[in-house]
Design an enzyme around this catalytic site. Structure first.
Site, PDB file in Angstrom:
ATOM      1  N   GLU A  90      -3.732   6.658  18.856  1.00 47.50           N
ATOM      2  CA  GLU A  90      -4.372   5.420  18.387  1.00 47.50           C
ATOM      3  C   GLU A  90      -3.678   4.204  18.967  1.00 47.50           C
ATOM      4  OE1 GLU A  90      -5.369   6.947  13.906  1.00 47.50           O
ATOM      5  OE2 GLU A  90      -4.989   4.810  14.197  1.00 47.50           O
ATOM      6  N   ARG A 128       9.772   5.657  -3.424  1.00 48.75           N
ATOM      7  CA  ARG A 128      10.196   6.408  -4.609  1.00 48.75           C
ATOM      8  C   ARG A 128      11.569   7.051  -4.422  1.00 48.75           C
ATOM      9  NH1 ARG A 128       5.795  10.069  -2.500  1.00 48.75           N
ATOM     10  NH2 ARG A 128       4.067   9.057  -3.522  1.00 48.75           N
ATOM     11  N   TYR A 178      -9.848  -4.878   3.214  1.00 51.40           N
ATOM     12  CA  TYR A 178      -9.123  -3.658   3.611  1.00 51.40           C
ATOM     13  C   TYR A 178      -9.303  -2.636   2.492  1.00 51.40           C
ATOM     14  CZ  TYR A 178      -5.027  -1.144   5.660  1.00 51.40           C
ATOM     15  OH  TYR A 178      -4.180  -0.236   6.241  1.00 51.40           O
ATOM     16  N   ARG A 205       0.037   5.791  16.371  1.00 51.77           N
ATOM     17  CA  ARG A 205       0.238   7.128  15.820  1.00 51.77           C
ATOM     18  C   ARG A 205      -0.569   8.148  16.596  1.00 51.77           C
ATOM     19  NH1 ARG A 205      -2.455   5.612   9.950  1.00 51.77           N
ATOM     20  NH2 ARG A 205      -4.410   4.886  10.783  1.00 51.77           N
ATOM     21  N   ARG A 229      -8.792  -6.215  13.508  1.00 46.61           N
ATOM     22  CA  ARG A 229      -8.087  -5.379  14.458  1.00 46.61           C
ATOM     23  C   ARG A 229      -9.018  -4.261  14.853  1.00 46.61           C
ATOM     24  NH1 ARG A 229      -4.321  -7.239  17.269  1.00 46.61           N
ATOM     25  NH2 ARG A 229      -3.170  -5.273  17.422  1.00 46.61           N
ATOM     26  N   ASP A 289      -9.977   1.010   0.635  1.00 49.16           N
ATOM     27  CA  ASP A 289      -9.860   2.461   0.700  1.00 49.16           C
ATOM     28  C   ASP A 289     -11.220   3.054   0.351  1.00 49.16           C
ATOM     29  OD1 ASP A 289      -7.211   2.710   1.448  1.00 49.16           O
ATOM     30  OD2 ASP A 289      -6.476   2.586  -0.612  1.00 49.16           O
ATOM     31  N   ARG A 329       0.830  -1.204   0.000  1.00 44.96           N
ATOM     32  CA  ARG A 329       0.000   0.000   0.000  1.00 44.96           C
ATOM     33  C   ARG A 329       0.868   1.259   0.000  1.00 44.96           C
ATOM     34  NH1 ARG A 329      -5.188   0.096   2.045  1.00 44.96           N
ATOM     35  NH2 ARG A 329      -4.801   1.941   3.293  1.00 44.96           N
TER      36      ARG A 329
HETATM   37  N1  UDP Z   1       3.412   0.995   7.851  1.00 44.47           N
HETATM   38  C1  UDP Z   1       4.636   0.954   8.495  1.00 44.47           C
HETATM   39  N2  UDP Z   1       5.141   2.095   9.024  1.00 44.47           N
HETATM   40  C2  UDP Z   1       4.497   3.267   8.956  1.00 44.47           C
HETATM   41  C3  UDP Z   1       3.260   3.334   8.295  1.00 44.47           C
HETATM   42  C4  UDP Z   1       2.735   2.171   7.760  1.00 44.47           C
HETATM   43  O1  UDP Z   1       5.238  -0.091   8.589  1.00 44.47           O
HETATM   44  O2  UDP Z   1       5.016   4.275   9.490  1.00 44.47           O
HETATM   45  C5  UDP Z   1       2.881  -0.268   7.304  1.00 44.47           C
HETATM   46  C6  UDP Z   1       2.019  -1.002   8.317  1.00 44.47           C
HETATM   47  O3  UDP Z   1       2.195  -2.388   8.109  1.00 44.47           O
HETATM   48  C7  UDP Z   1       0.617  -0.610   7.929  1.00 44.47           C
HETATM   49  C8  UDP Z   1       0.727  -0.552   6.418  1.00 44.47           C
HETATM   50  O4  UDP Z   1       2.031  -0.016   6.203  1.00 44.47           O
HETATM   51  O5  UDP Z   1      -0.345  -1.553   8.351  1.00 44.47           O
HETATM   52  C9  UDP Z   1      -0.314   0.269   5.735  1.00 44.47           C
HETATM   53  O6  UDP Z   1      -0.266   1.573   6.228  1.00 44.47           O
HETATM   54  P1  UDP Z   1      -1.409   2.624   5.915  1.00 44.47           P
HETATM   55  O7  UDP Z   1      -0.894   3.941   6.306  1.00 44.47           O
HETATM   56  O8  UDP Z   1      -1.886   2.412   4.538  1.00 44.47           O
HETATM   57  O9  UDP Z   1      -2.514   2.150   6.960  1.00 44.47           O
HETATM   58  P2  UDP Z   1      -3.885   2.842   7.385  1.00 44.47           P
HETATM   59  O10 UDP Z   1      -3.706   4.309   7.251  1.00 44.47           O
HETATM   60  O11 UDP Z   1      -4.919   2.240   6.471  1.00 44.47           O
HETATM   61  O12 UDP Z   1      -4.026   2.409   8.801  1.00 44.47           O
END
Ligand code: UDP
Length: 393
Positions: A327, A197, A375, A301, A270, A377, A193
């Site tokens: 969170e 880059r 999952y 976060r 989860r 978006d 996801r």
């Molecule tokens: N992820 C990570 N570090 C970060 C942010 C995301 O390892 O700082 C990984 C983690 O496994 C997470 C996945 O990337 O479940 C997808 O992150 P995303 O931000 O897409 O999750 P959401 O915002 O949907 O919770």
């Protein structure tokens, strides 16, 4: 629903009474989240009679926003709208104006700050590399050392994308807190996801369109439901036969395993707990999202909601206070809100069995994140609801 009214309150009594007498609808939509609201909007547009119910006291599902101290607080987790699909963007723009917010989260690893997603700023901070060639060589060297050819799980996928250092500092701790499982037992797609880059670009999403609806998501969903009967605090599963008798078709957006009374066992989700605080200061962390990527910090976060709207009120004035949400991720248990489906092998197999049962429910469509155990978006949810509406209407 009349969008000028209180977004969470009851609706026009006269209108409600008149409609209740009919007691028969073409469609009963269970769940007033994005999938349900889009479908309901399309059904009404096609001249169908629609009733939307939700067990919560408010509409908008998990995109619900509530105004606190002049700030639209994302009560069920931060939602940043982004899409590559022009059709979906045009569709959603009927219901809200989007601001130009760009998601650029910061990762905090034991006090070291890194740019996300993984890009030249991250690689420079991590290794001191300056050019894209140097960064690519560093990643390649670490991938080779780890000996990964075809990644079989999230850990191998992450190392092969960004190398071991970034995996150890920015992925492993966060992911294991988020999912409560070792990275070696998680599917690789979760980490795909995130973009990687070799440019100096902190925009988290590779998307043509991105933004936050001005006025909040609740108002946007209320606009979708304009003119549609909505009944809140109504739990479909608690009075199923009565609801079923009221409509020709049911659009069910609740959890698929709950629909079948968990007869094959519970799917795993989860859950997330939010600790929301109003702070008497204008700026707590200087960014909408800061991820705590070490394994010791108990939260994953912190969201500072005002920065989704540049810290201003409707008139462009700076807001004096701020609202933050920590969170905490946890395993779902009955009574908790399910957030993220755990799409690992075991759960995917169980879902496939529920899916077979669902195919046999001729009157019912299962849609959305919980109905399809996916999952999703937001843009994909909207696209799926529109496709379903097109087939059915
Ligand atoms: N992820 C990570 N570090 C970060 C942010 C995301 O390892 O700082 C990984 C983690 O496994 C997470 C996945 O990337 O479940 C997808 O992150 P995303 O931000 O897409 O999750 P959401 O915002 O949907 O919770």
């Amino acid at each position: 629903m009349n969008i000028e009214e209180d977004l969470t309150g009851p609706h026009d009594d006269e209108q409600q009474k008149g409609r209740k007498e009919v007691m028969s609808y073409d469609f009963l939509v269970v769940g007033a989240g994005l999938y349900g609201a889009v479908f309901a909007h399309e059904a009404r547009k096609a001249g169908k009679s629609v009733l939307v119910i939700d067990r919560r006291p408010q509409i908008a599902g998990n995109v619900y926003t509530e105004k606190i101290e002049g700030i639209h607080v994302h009560k069920y987790g931060a939602h940043i709208f982004h899409t590559n699909r022009t059709d979906v963007w045009n569709y959603i723009s009927q219901f809200a104006t989007f601001n130009r917010f760009t998601n650029s989260p910061v990762a905090n690893y034991r006090g070291e700050l890194y740019s996300l997603p993984f890009n030249m700023y991250t690689f420079n901070r991590m290794w001191g590399v300056v050019t894209p060639e140097e960064a690519a060589a560093k990643i390649e060297e670490q991938r080779r050392e780890a000996g990964i050819t075809s990644p079989k799980n999230l850990e191998e996928q992450a190392i092969s994308l960004v190398g071991t250092d970034i995996y150890e500092k920015l992925i492993k701790g966060y992911t294991e807190k988020q999912w409560g499982r070792p990275c070696t037992e998680l599917p690789a797609f979760i980490i795909r996801r995130l973009p990687v880059r070799l440019t100096f670009d902190n925009n988290y999403f590779n998307a043509l369109y991105q933004g936050i609806p001005v006025g909040g998501y609740t108002r946007m969903v209320a606009a979708m439901l304009d003119g549609i009967e909505v009944r809140l605090n109504e739990d479909y599963l608690k009075n199923r036969s009565a609801w079923d008798a009221m409509a020709d078709h049911i659009i069910y957006t609740g959890a698929i395993d709950a629909y079948f009374d968990f007869c094959l066992g519970a799917l795993e989700y989860r859950s997330v707990r939010f600790e929301t605080e109003v702070l008497d200061k204008p700026n707590f962390q200087g960014n909408a999202a800061v991820n705590y990527t070490d394994s010791e910090t108990p939260w994953t976060r912190i969201i500072e909601h005002k920065w989704f709207e540049f810290g201003k009120d409707e008139n462009g004035n700076d807001l004096p206070k701020t609202v933050i949400s920590r969170e905490y991720s946890s395993e779902w248990k009955p009574g908790d809100e399910p957030y993220y489906p755990v799409n690992d092998e075991k759960n995917s197999r169980l879902y496939a069995k529920y899916r077979e049962m669902a195919e046999k429910e001729k009157k019912v469509v299962f849609g959305g994140r919980l109905g399809e155990y996916k999952y999703y978006d937001m843009d994909a949810v909207i696209a799926a609801a529109l496709e379903k509406a097109e087939v059915m209407l």
